[in-house]
Scaffold this motif. Structure first.
Motif, mmCIF file in Angstrom:
data_model
loop_
_atom_site.group_PDB
_atom_site.id
_atom_site.type_symbol
_atom_site.label_atom_id
_atom_site.label_comp_id
_atom_site.label_asym_id
_atom_site.label_seq_id
_atom_site.Cartn_x
_atom_site.Cartn_y
_atom_site.Cartn_z
ATOM 1 N N HIS A 1 -5.503 29.581 61.030
ATOM 2 C CA HIS A 1 -4.785 28.453 61.879
ATOM 3 C C HIS A 1 -3.116 28.796 62.002
ATOM 4 O O HIS A 1 -2.638 28.946 60.802
ATOM 5 C CB HIS A 1 -5.279 27.091 61.314
ATOM 6 C CG HIS A 1 -4.968 25.988 62.268
ATOM 7 N ND1 HIS A 1 -5.123 24.532 61.886
ATOM 8 C CD2 HIS A 1 -4.274 26.014 63.471
ATOM 9 C CE1 HIS A 1 -4.760 23.712 62.804
ATOM 10 N NE2 HIS A 1 -4.242 24.640 63.872
ATOM 11 N N ALA A 2 -2.817 28.728 62.962
ATOM 12 C CA ALA A 2 -1.121 28.724 63.165
ATOM 13 C C ALA A 2 -0.624 27.879 63.938
ATOM 14 O O ALA A 2 -1.316 27.389 64.975
ATOM 15 C CB ALA A 2 -0.854 30.392 63.856
ATOM 16 N N TRP A 3 0.725 27.514 63.631
ATOM 17 C CA TRP A 3 1.486 26.489 64.466
ATOM 18 C C TRP A 3 2.882 27.229 64.840
ATOM 19 O O TRP A 3 3.426 27.830 64.041
ATOM 20 C CB TRP A 3 1.745 25.487 63.570
ATOM 21 C CG TRP A 3 2.788 24.404 64.262
ATOM 22 C CD1 TRP A 3 2.397 23.413 65.204
ATOM 23 C CD2 TRP A 3 3.878 24.580 64.251
ATOM 24 N NE1 TRP A 3 3.561 22.928 65.395
ATOM 25 C CE2 TRP A 3 4.736 23.402 64.844
ATOM 26 C CE3 TRP A 3 5.089 25.338 63.246
ATOM 27 C CZ2 TRP A 3 6.188 23.158 65.170
ATOM 28 C CZ3 TRP A 3 6.597 25.308 63.479
ATOM 29 C CH2 TRP A 3 6.953 23.947 64.375
ATOM 30 N N THR B 1 9.805 26.618 78.563
ATOM 31 C CA THR B 1 8.728 25.536 77.906
ATOM 32 C C THR B 1 7.815 24.855 79.096
ATOM 33 O O THR B 1 8.477 24.964 80.209
ATOM 34 C CB THR B 1 9.467 24.589 77.193
ATOM 35 O OG1 THR B 1 10.360 23.745 78.247
ATOM 36 C CG2 THR B 1 10.141 24.717 76.220
ATOM 37 N N SER B 2 6.869 24.439 78.726
ATOM 38 C CA SER B 2 5.925 24.056 79.981
ATOM 39 C C SER B 2 6.435 22.708 80.673
ATOM 40 O O SER B 2 6.072 22.624 81.750
ATOM 41 C CB SER B 2 4.488 23.562 79.487
ATOM 42 O OG SER B 2 4.270 24.676 78.609
ATOM 43 N N GLY B 3 7.341 22.167 80.095
ATOM 44 C CA GLY B 3 8.151 20.949 80.874
ATOM 45 C C GLY B 3 7.247 19.824 80.800
ATOM 46 O O GLY B 3 6.917 18.939 81.759
ATOM 47 N N GLY C 1 9.599 17.794 67.614
ATOM 48 C CA GLY C 1 8.971 16.701 68.473
ATOM 49 C C GLY C 1 7.567 16.515 67.899
ATOM 50 O O GLY C 1 6.582 15.921 68.501
ATOM 51 N N ASP C 2 7.276 17.309 66.701
ATOM 52 C CA ASP C 2 5.797 17.079 66.018
ATOM 53 C C ASP C 2 6.140 15.941 64.775
ATOM 54 O O ASP C 2 7.163 16.263 64.232
ATOM 55 C CB ASP C 2 5.355 18.704 65.708
ATOM 56 C CG ASP C 2 4.738 19.265 66.952
ATOM 57 O OD1 ASP C 2 4.294 18.623 67.802
ATOM 58 O OD2 ASP C 2 4.794 20.449 66.889
ATOM 59 N N VAL C 3 5.069 15.386 64.530
ATOM 60 C CA VAL C 3 5.045 14.670 63.533
ATOM 61 C C VAL C 3 3.976 15.138 62.343
ATOM 62 O O VAL C 3 2.883 15.775 62.909
ATOM 63 C CB VAL C 3 4.577 13.204 64.007
ATOM 64 C CG1 VAL C 3 4.451 12.220 62.502
ATOM 65 C CG2 VAL C 3 5.357 12.575 65.021
ATOM 66 N N MET D 1 5.936 26.929 68.473
ATOM 67 C CA MET D 1 6.156 26.346 69.670
ATOM 68 C C MET D 1 7.167 27.578 70.423
ATOM 69 O O MET D 1 7.239 28.601 69.831
ATOM 70 C CB MET D 1 6.911 25.357 69.673
ATOM 71 C CG MET D 1 8.239 25.449 68.611
ATOM 72 S SD MET D 1 8.725 23.651 68.193
ATOM 73 C CE MET D 1 8.579 22.577 69.761
ATOM 74 N N THR D 2 7.460 27.549 71.745
ATOM 75 C CA THR D 2 8.085 28.168 72.624
ATOM 76 C C THR D 2 9.407 28.668 71.604
ATOM 77 O O THR D 2 10.210 29.678 71.691
ATOM 78 C CB THR D 2 8.199 27.649 74.036
ATOM 79 O OG1 THR D 2 7.076 27.589 74.549
ATOM 80 C CG2 THR D 2 9.128 28.786 74.881
ATOM 81 N N GLU D 3 9.903 27.467 71.330
ATOM 82 C CA GLU D 3 11.307 27.435 70.694
ATOM 83 C C GLU D 3 11.434 27.924 69.356
ATOM 84 O O GLU D 3 12.202 28.609 68.834
ATOM 85 C CB GLU D 3 11.752 25.985 70.497
ATOM 86 C CG GLU D 3 12.367 25.310 71.581
ATOM 87 C CD GLU D 3 10.997 24.591 72.202
ATOM 88 O OE1 GLU D 3 9.841 24.938 71.983
ATOM 89 O OE2 GLU D 3 11.220 23.601 73.322
HETATM 90 P P1 ADP Z 1 3.724 23.489 75.656
HETATM 91 O O1 ADP Z 1 2.512 22.895 74.757
HETATM 92 O O2 ADP Z 1 4.767 22.436 76.183
HETATM 93 O O3 ADP Z 1 3.257 24.650 76.400
HETATM 94 P P2 ADP Z 1 4.402 25.134 73.537
HETATM 95 O O4 ADP Z 1 3.572 26.067 73.592
HETATM 96 O O5 ADP Z 1 5.970 25.472 73.074
HETATM 97 O O6 ADP Z 1 4.559 24.358 74.662
HETATM 98 O O7 ADP Z 1 3.933 24.083 72.481
HETATM 99 C C1 ADP Z 1 4.248 23.913 71.140
HETATM 100 C C2 ADP Z 1 3.453 22.541 70.667
HETATM 101 O O8 ADP Z 1 2.181 22.984 70.447
HETATM 102 C C3 ADP Z 1 3.935 22.245 69.251
HETATM 103 O O9 ADP Z 1 5.029 21.472 69.271
HETATM 104 C C4 ADP Z 1 2.800 21.233 68.789
HETATM 105 O O10 ADP Z 1 2.950 20.136 69.366
HETATM 106 C C5 ADP Z 1 1.611 22.108 69.577
HETATM 107 N N1 ADP Z 1 1.065 23.018 68.405
HETATM 108 C C6 ADP Z 1 1.136 24.253 68.503
HETATM 109 N N2 ADP Z 1 0.344 24.823 67.390
HETATM 110 C C7 ADP Z 1 -0.394 23.804 67.089
HETATM 111 C C8 ADP Z 1 -1.384 23.591 66.098
HETATM 112 N N3 ADP Z 1 -1.905 24.578 65.361
HETATM 113 N N4 ADP Z 1 -1.811 22.235 65.798
HETATM 114 C C9 ADP Z 1 -1.277 21.044 66.662
HETATM 115 N N5 ADP Z 1 -0.235 21.588 67.591
HETATM 116 C C10 ADP Z 1 -0.169 22.503 67.642
#
Ligand code: ADP
Length: 548
Positions: A328-330, A189-191, A420-422, A332-334
């Motif tokens: 639109h997609a959401w 993760t980006s830390g 960690g997201d709301v 994270m690394t995890e």
């Molecule tokens: P980092 O941002 O630390 O490089 P990640 O790529 O794992 O690490 O980031 C994941 C985070 O990015 C999510 O927990 C969320 O906060 C944010 N994120 C990813 N996609 C979206 C989205 N479509 N809208 C809002 N936030 C997003």
């Protein structure tokens, strides 16, 4: 009674074997570091990945060993994806936008034995090399012998040439079959909070994620597609494109390091790209270029946007002005990374404004993964589109523990991982991220969504990019401050900009101050760095300098 169907381990190499056998002539086009275009096919790429697996064995790499990459998106990076994991070792993609200190920390933490790197990263390698703890035996430059750069490395670390290794290795290699739970890839993760943490994907999790990604409700790639992953392959497996495209038989167009609007538009048109994926910053850059140059996109059908919130204005602009659908997609690394996806759908009776509001949300859970929102006490919150809570996920491709920790240590007893997201979730399951928990603005005990405030700013014609952060406030604890970058040739009038919020949000949400900047800082993964902005502007409302 057990079922009587065949059981074969889900292994990463099976993807490239399938592509070579059934879509062997399909193209992979790469823009190389020197700007030239390179063309190959799935059949040729699979042969070279086998040679790489042989070369790795010759170098003494065994199953489970970590092998790092520091590379842009290209056919060679793809060969590394398959050659390393396909042979049983772990392909560890390292983000080259991190500092030398972080790169050294990550290489030491993973105890990588080899590092494969693009020639453009020589300065970074030289800066990190003295900090390495002695695990690394060689740096392999991703180039031909004639292109080999000078690299100053400490004694004990050899310098090798990729094409020389490939040339010397034979093709006579059968992809091994092993337990599908074997580790395949490692990505840190980006830390943004603390030191980077490693997420260790398994062959099984990658295969299931690939199948889900290619579902019709998600990326749904097909042989007629020419897919261009703008998201780098060093970040969460490039959102899976280097697996999903060969699995579907779609062509791949790899943009390398050239991600400015003009380069992206040219490559899209020249190479007849139909679908692309990346973070909003890249698409804002593309949109500015298209508007300024008058250029059109001739073959693009779909833009998949994620990584940070996609402003509704971007969805509308690409759709209305360029006929390109934004999805639109959401994730994270995890979560490998796909968690939710906002698939186009028809909602009877919906007007244009409501449709845009729906499309701007982060979308519905992908089959194979479940989500919920909970309050701080862990109590599940209703799906009414209003109640917000901490977003939790669990599923086949969600991490159970960070690298080096015991299985299950990153989840609760029921397997839920806290993101960690709301977020809020609408009654029909459309999830909307309102903030990262650490970006939340709490004014007088009330939550204010920084994302919503940013979306409104970016919808204004004079604004190119915006971020809203919490600044300390003597009375309300925190108040929103809006940081904006003007569009080329435009000036920003703070009073007019703040006026745009009236009627769109409660009055107490309206930012207390507007700061106009030439540019916003970005993280190593191309997102706006709120951490850097918070550090700089935390005291903006209290310090005498800003008052002046
Ligand atoms: P980092 O941002 O630390 O490089 P990640 O790529 O794992 O690490 O980031 C994941 C985070 O990015 C999510 O927990 C969320 O906060 C944010 N994120 C990813 N996609 C979206 C989205 N479509 N809208 C809002 N936030 C997003």
């Amino acid at each position: 009674m057990f079922g009587l169907m065949q059981e074969r381990p889900l292994l990463v190499a099976s993807i490239i074997q399938h592509a070579a056998r059934h879509h062997g002539r399909t193209e992979i086009v790469s823009r190389l570091t020197d700007g030239t275009l390179h063309r190959t096919s799935y059949a040729a790429l699979e042969r070279r990945a086998r040679r790489l697996a042989v070369a790795l064995r010759t170098l003494g790499i065994a199953s489970g060993d970590r092998v790092a990459t520091l590379a842009w998106n290209s056919f060679r990076h793809m060969e590394l994806y398959y050659g390393i994991s396909g042979g049983g070792a772990v392909c560890h993609t390292v983000n080259p936008r991190l500092s030398a200190d972080d790169v050294a920390y990550i290489l030491n933490d993973a105890a990588d034995r080899l590092l494969f790197a693009d020639t453009s990263f020589v300065p970074l390698i030289e800066a990190a090399a003295p900090m390495l703890a002695g695990h690394l035996q060689a740096v392999v430059m991703l180039c031909a012998a004639a292109e080999m750069p000078q690299v100053a490395l400490p004694p004990g670390i050899a310098l090798l040439c990729y094409e020389t290794l490939i040339d010397a290795a034979g093709e006579d290699y059968a992809w091994p079959v092993f337990d599908e739970r074997t580790a395949a890839n490692l990505c840190y993760t980006s830390g943004t909070t603390g030191r980077p943490k490693g997420v260790l994907y398994s062959h099984r999790s990658i295969l299931l994620h690939t199948m889900a990604e290619n579902g019709g409700a998600v990326f749904g790639l097909r042989p007629a597609d020419r897919a261009m992953p703008v998201v780098p392959m060093f970040h969460v497996n490039g959102w899976g494109s280097a697996y999903a495209a060969p699995a579907a038989g779609a062509a791949l167009v790899m943009p390398g390091r050239h991600l400015d609007g003009a380069s992206v538009a040219k490559l899209m048109n020249d190479e007849r790209v139909t679908v692309s994926a990346g973070v909003p910053t890249v698409w804002l850059g593309l949109l500015s270029h298209l508007r300024a140059s008058g250029e059109r996109l001739h073959t693009m059908q779909r833009l998949i946007i994620g990584g940070s919130a996609c402003p509704p204005a971007l969805i509308e602009a690409f759709d209305r002005e360029y006929g390109v659908t934004v999805e639109h997609a959401w994730g994270m690394t995890e979560s490998s990374p796909l968690g939710t996806f906002n698939t186009p759908r028809i909602v009877p009776g919906e007007d244009a404004a409501a449709a845009l509001q729906r499309k701007a949300k982060q979308g519905h859970a992908i089959f194979g993964l479940d989500m919920r929102i909970v309050d701080d006490a862990g109590q599940e919150q209703p799906w009414d589109g209003v109640a917000s809570g901490n977003l939790q996920i669990r599923g086949h491709w969600v991490c159970s523990a960070y690298y080096g920790n015991p299985p299950g240590s990153a989840t609760d007893a029921e397997g839920w991982f806290t993101t960690g997201d709301v977020a809020t979730i609408s009654p029909d399951g459309n999830m909307e991220i309102t903030d990262r928990s650490k970006d939340v603005i709490k004014s007088g005990g009330e939550w204010i969504s920084s994302i919503l405030l940013e979306n409104i700013a970016v919808a204004q014609p004079e604004v190119a990019e915006a971020a809203v952060i919490a600044a300390a406030h003597p009375k309300w604890d925190e108040r929103p401050v809006l940081l904006v970058v003007p569009r080329q040739g435009q000036t920003i009038d703070p009073a007019r900009l703040l006026g745009a919020y009236r009627g769109q949000v409660p009055n107490y949400w309206i930012p207390d101050a507007v700061v106009v900047l030439d540019e916003l800082p970005h993280t190593a993964t191309g997102k706006v760095s709120k951490l850097a902005l918070r550090k700089r502007f935390r005291d903006h409302l209290t310090s005498s300098a800003s008052a002046a």
